[in-house]
Design an enzyme around this catalytic site. Structure first.
Site, mmCIF file in Angstrom:
data_model
loop_
_atom_site.group_PDB
_atom_site.id
_atom_site.type_symbol
_atom_site.label_atom_id
_atom_site.label_comp_id
_atom_site.label_asym_id
_atom_site.label_seq_id
_atom_site.Cartn_x
_atom_site.Cartn_y
_atom_site.Cartn_z
ATOM 1 N N HIS A 1 21.270 -52.943 48.322
ATOM 2 C CA HIS A 1 21.619 -52.693 46.957
ATOM 3 C C HIS A 1 21.777 -50.994 46.407
ATOM 4 O O HIS A 1 22.847 -50.849 45.941
ATOM 5 C CB HIS A 1 20.156 -53.064 46.120
ATOM 6 C CG HIS A 1 20.267 -52.801 44.706
ATOM 7 N ND1 HIS A 1 20.965 -53.042 43.859
ATOM 8 C CD2 HIS A 1 19.388 -51.900 43.956
ATOM 9 C CE1 HIS A 1 20.710 -52.785 42.783
ATOM 10 N NE2 HIS A 1 19.690 -51.761 42.786
ATOM 11 N N GLU B 1 10.062 -46.299 42.392
ATOM 12 C CA GLU B 1 9.477 -47.685 41.867
ATOM 13 C C GLU B 1 8.811 -48.798 42.896
ATOM 14 O O GLU B 1 7.807 -49.212 42.785
ATOM 15 C CB GLU B 1 10.330 -48.524 41.056
ATOM 16 C CG GLU B 1 9.586 -49.432 40.015
ATOM 17 C CD GLU B 1 10.792 -50.154 39.005
ATOM 18 O OE1 GLU B 1 11.632 -49.503 38.846
ATOM 19 O OE2 GLU B 1 10.361 -51.180 38.625
ATOM 20 N N ASP B 2 9.422 -48.697 43.930
ATOM 21 C CA ASP B 2 9.286 -49.857 45.108
ATOM 22 C C ASP B 2 8.647 -49.098 46.502
ATOM 23 O O ASP B 2 8.364 -49.975 47.237
ATOM 24 C CB ASP B 2 10.708 -50.755 45.525
ATOM 25 C CG ASP B 2 11.109 -51.186 44.106
ATOM 26 O OD1 ASP B 2 10.444 -51.497 43.162
ATOM 27 O OD2 ASP B 2 12.502 -51.612 44.146
HETATM 28 MN MN MN Z 1 18.132 -50.955 41.409
#
Ligand code: MN
Length: 480
Positions: free
Chosen positions: A50, A78-79
């Site tokens: 991605h 975020e991840d």
């Molecule tokens: Mn993204």
């Protein structure tokens, strides 16, 4: 959009326009790949596919090295367990700020609280005012998510598509990123109205097939003449995007009435040759007079420049030709981001400066942001004033002014200047005298008549305007 991007594809494209940044991009990839290790997308592919796709899209726009790195790292805050400081240490403050900017606007869905969504939508829209590159990464992110939507539930597909149409398509339009805009429109339509999408897609394929000969004939004729005259050129065939056709049909047009269904994009080396090319085309093919537009003299409000003329080709087919320079073509595809190519080193500053000075929507956006404290009110005003139907009218010197639909002369006057609004007594539209609350239409030619002895704006004008600036100015004047 290209599928299954590899790190080599990315490095290749970066190398082609910015070889000195290849090492840094490779480092960002390794770091992102390490941080996302073990994570999967819903498609079952490794997560890194991605950010790679997002980075590739911005690299296609010839983004600077920091932006490509930030695109690779855009989901790490975020991840994964990295921090903004961590990214700043590994790279630099700029990359860290970009990733942070994208992260701050990423948590959004209709299932979370309405108020949260409104706050987030506001952040997305206003991030333009800080650094337009954040929005560009976000648009590329959205493009890849829309391209891989098949792995989501139907509810999610529709939800994402609506949000894309509501917010991201208008933003892409305003910064002139037409290529991303039309891809996002088609993807959204595909999920929102799959049947309509399919039927238009079929029609489009048939038209492309049927008109092949006509377009090739025209392309070769024009190219032949340009080559004979030693004018450097490139010509491409384009059909209107599916959403564009859908919209025309919704407005009640028949397929055969769409004058820009088929186009030839003709790029030449300079402006003088654009006009010469126009002459060549008109001497070979009959034009429809009212479909001629000179956006080179008179750029669109998102800085799009081109000559448009629709002519009759073989078998009575209408073909629109778009004539522009190679540089104008970059702006036509990528909008504001074309500066990455044109300005190199200080592109970011030039983009922010131009956004402020040349793009009309920007001042309105800043005004709305200043006037509406409540997020819900802010979002609904932006949607009404900027993201809905617009009209384009002319000043007395031929400048194009963009206003929300149903705007009046009062809106127009305040858009030009506060002084003009405050001293206006009447106006003429296409040489006819009208009242200040006259509702403007596309292509109206407006002259505002002022009088320094005027009483100033009447209080009840507030109900006769659409724009936030006009409202504020009328109120300020009457509160005095
Ligand atoms: Mn993204």
């Amino acid at each position: 959009m290209k599928n299954n991007i590899t790190i080599n594809d990315l490095l290749e494209i970066v190398k082609s326009y910015n070889p000195e940044e290849v090492e840094k991009v490779k480092k960002a990839y390794d770091y992102a790949n390490y941080l996302h290790r073990g994570q999967m997308r819903q498609s079952g592919e490794p997560y890194i596919t991605h950010p790679l796709a997002v980075a590739y899209t911005v690299a296609e726009m010839h983004a600077d090295g920091d932006t490509v790195c930030a695109a690779l790292l855009h989901d790490t805050l975020e991840d994964t367990n990295t921090t903004k400081e961590g990214i700043a240490d590994q790279f630099n403050k700029d990359v860290a700020n970009l990733v942070d900017g994208v992260t701050k606007i990423s948590k959004m869905n209709f299932s979370s609280k309405q108020s949260q969504n409104m706050a987030n939508t506001r952040k997305i829209i206003t991030s333009l005012t800080n650094d337009v590159r954040i929005i560009i990464i976000k648009l590329a992110d959205r493009l890849h998510n829309m391209n891989t939507l098949e792995f989501k539930s139907e509810f999610k597909q529709k939800e994402n598509s609506m949000e894309t149409m509501d917010i991201f398509v208008p933003l892409a339009y305003y910064i002139g990123a037409y290529r991303i805009k039309s891809e996002l429109e088609d993807l959204s339509l595909r999920y929102l109205y799959p049947d309509k999408y399919k039927s238009i897609e079929e029609i489009k394929l048939k038209i492309e097939e049927d008109s092949k000969h006509c377009l090739q004939e025209m392309l070769q004729t024009i190219q032949g003449i340009l080559n004979d005259k030693n004018i450097p050129n490139e010509i491409k065939v384009r059909t209107k995007n599916i959403y564009g056709i859908y919209k025309k049909l919704q407005e009640g047009n028949k397929i055969s009435d769409i004058h820009d269904l088929l186009s030839l994009k003709i790029m030449v080396d300079d402006i003088a040759n654009c006009y010469q090319t126009l002459g060549i085309i008109h001497s070979k093919y009959n034009p429809i007079n009212e479909k001629f537009k000179d956006y080179i003299c008179n750029p669109k409000t998102n800085m799009y420049r081109s000559l448009h003329t629709t002519v009759f080709g073989e078998d009575e087919r209408l073909v629109q030709t778009q004539i522009r320079t190679f540089d104008m073509d970059k702006v036509a595809s990528f909008g504001l981001t074309a500066y990455w190519d044109i300005e190199k080193g200080n592109a970011r500053d030039v983009m922010q400066r131009d956004l402020k000075n040349k793009y009309q929507f920007f001042k309105s956006l800043v005004e709305i942001n200043r006037m509406f404290v409540d997020n819900q009110e802010f979002v609904s005003q932006v949607k009404q004033e900027l993201f809905s139907d617009k009209i384009y009218v002319y000043t007395t010197t031929g400048k194009i002014i963009e206003l929300p639909k149903d705007s009046t002369i009062i809106d127009f006057a305040y858009r030009i200047s506060s002084e003009l609004g405050n001293t206006m007594v009447s106006a003429t539209v296409n040489d006819k005298v009208v009242e200040p609350d006259y509702i403007l239409h596309n292509k109206d030619r407006v002259r505002v008549i002022t009088d320094i002895m005027s009483y100033g704006p009447r209080e009840d004008w507030i109900d006769k305007v659409q724009t936030t600036k006009a409202k504020r100015k009328i109120k300020e004047f009457n509160d005095k």
